[in-house]
Design an enzyme around this catalytic site. Structure first.
Site, PDB file in Angstrom:
ATOM      1  N   TYR A 110      -2.699  -0.141  10.008  1.00 58.50           N
ATOM      2  CA  TYR A 110      -2.948  -0.705   8.633  1.00 58.50           C
ATOM      3  C   TYR A 110      -1.553  -0.569   7.802  1.00 58.50           C
ATOM      4  CZ  TYR A 110      -4.242  -1.048   3.577  1.00 58.50           C
ATOM      5  OH  TYR A 110      -4.160  -1.362   2.444  1.00 58.50           O
TER       6      TYR A 110
ATOM      7  N   SER B 198       0.826  -1.129   0.096  1.00 56.51           N
ATOM      8  CA  SER B 198       0.121  -0.037  -0.007  1.00 56.51           C
ATOM      9  C   SER B 198       1.037   1.239   0.081  1.00 56.51           C
ATOM     10  CB  SER B 198      -0.789   0.016   1.151  1.00 56.51           C
ATOM     11  OG  SER B 198      -1.433   1.307   1.262  1.00 56.51           O
TER      12      SER B 198
END
Length: 342
Positions: free
Chosen positions: A163, A138
């Protein structure tokens, strides 16, 4: 990828379902195995809708299950012996990770560890084994980096959300397993993916839902944020290209590589919302301007994302280039049709 068995985890997800569809449309000799736990992080009917679009292909097989369940995953690997594994299953969302951290440890840490272990043991007893593991990282792992555009060689040791930290751990685990067991691994740092039938927790989808209901939309950091919005078709093209070429060994003898996949043209949140409103009006989804509420930066957010895709272009001759208005028009037209049917 002729006559190969490809395992896609997160196959009912936004990227996973589009990738599976793209592969199936191009090659009838490939066997695509889809895995997803169909959790209720967002509207499950959207996931079912995506899966329904894949049912028409005889060479697609779907299995409901959680990658955090080792025995389930081992059964998939033993039965199908995949040659290419694309791990897109993950608990997504920056803000959700603040209130629901356990979900991220289960899916993004334990689940990815299970994927690596199954890839490792795919070589047991002289079997051919997994030839290439491609996994989702990501853009969030760039964290507090100030210098843009983000380059894959930049340090990524200052995450600002759980995350992001779990995604960074995936890259570290992949490196270790590639070094120890020779598994070729490629990580893909996605930048703000959008498009038809996307994730409702993403800003553009949430904004649209609120506009339809006549509710005000919230612009964080008072609208002064920039994102490298990347259209889903460009993401799929990038993933498909990467899948076909496992990385060569680097200077340390490790077969790992990481790429950015982003539109390399960040736009302001203000401009993004204006473009979205125009596209929604043209599609007949809304007929008036949305009321806006300007709020300070939220925990876990970063000011801007901006991808350097030179490595992707050098190795595969490809870089994302879908204009924002084209992508948002496609989303608006899909939204109008999908919710009109419901």
């Amino acid at each position: 990828m002729k006559q190969k068995v490809i395992l896609i985890t997160g196959a009912a997800g936004f990227i996973g379902s589009n990738l599976a569809k793209n592969i199936l449309q191009k090659d009838s000799e490939v066997q695509v195995i889809g895995v997803d736990n169909l959790n209720d992080y967002y509207d499950v009917s959207l996931k079912e809708y995506r899966l329904k679009e894949l049912e028409n292909w005889d060479n697609f097989s779907f299995h409901k299950g959680n990658i955090a369940d080792r025995s389930f995953l081992e059964q998939i690997f033993q039965k199908w012996e995949p040659e290419i594994v694309v791990n897109l299953a993950a608990q997504a969302g920056v803000r959700y990770s603040i209130t629901n951290p356990d979900a991220y440890i289960e899916s993004n840490i334990l689940g990815f560890y299970n994927i690596l272990e199954c890839c490792r043991h795919s070589y047991d007893d002289g079997k051919p084994g997994v030839k290439h593991l491609v996994y989702a990282s990501s853009s969030s792992i760039y964290g507090l980096n100030k210098e843009v555009p983000y380059r894959t060689e930049d340090k990524t040791d200052k995450p600002v959300s759980l995350y992001a930290a779990t995604k960074k751990s995936n890259e570290l685990l992949a490196h270790a397993y590639s070094k120890l067991y020779g598994i070729p691994c490629t990580g893909l740092r996605f930048f703000t993916v959008y498009g038809p039938c996307g994730r409702p927790d993403m800003a553009y989808f949430g904004f649209t839902n609120k506009m339809v209901k006549g509710e005000k939309i919230q612009l964080f950091n008072y609208g002064d944020m920039y994102r490298d919005f990347t259209y889903i078709d460009d993401i799929v093209k990038g993933v498909s290209a990467v899948m076909e070429k496992a990385p060569d060994a680097n200077e340390d003898g490790v077969r790992v590589k990481v790429y950015n996949i982003g539109n390399h043209q960040p736009v302001s949140l203000k401009f993004f919302v204006e473009t979205l409103e125009n596209c929604l009006r043209k599609a007949g989804v809304i007929d008036s301007e949305a009321e806006k509420e300007f709020l300070p930066m939220q925990p876990g957010d970063v000011y801007q994302t901006y991808a350097d895709v030179s490595e992707l272009e050098k190795d595969f001759g490809f870089k994302p280039d879908t204009p924002l208005e084209v992508g948002l028009t496609a989303f608006a037209e899909w939204y109008a049709g999908y919710y009109r049917r419901k």
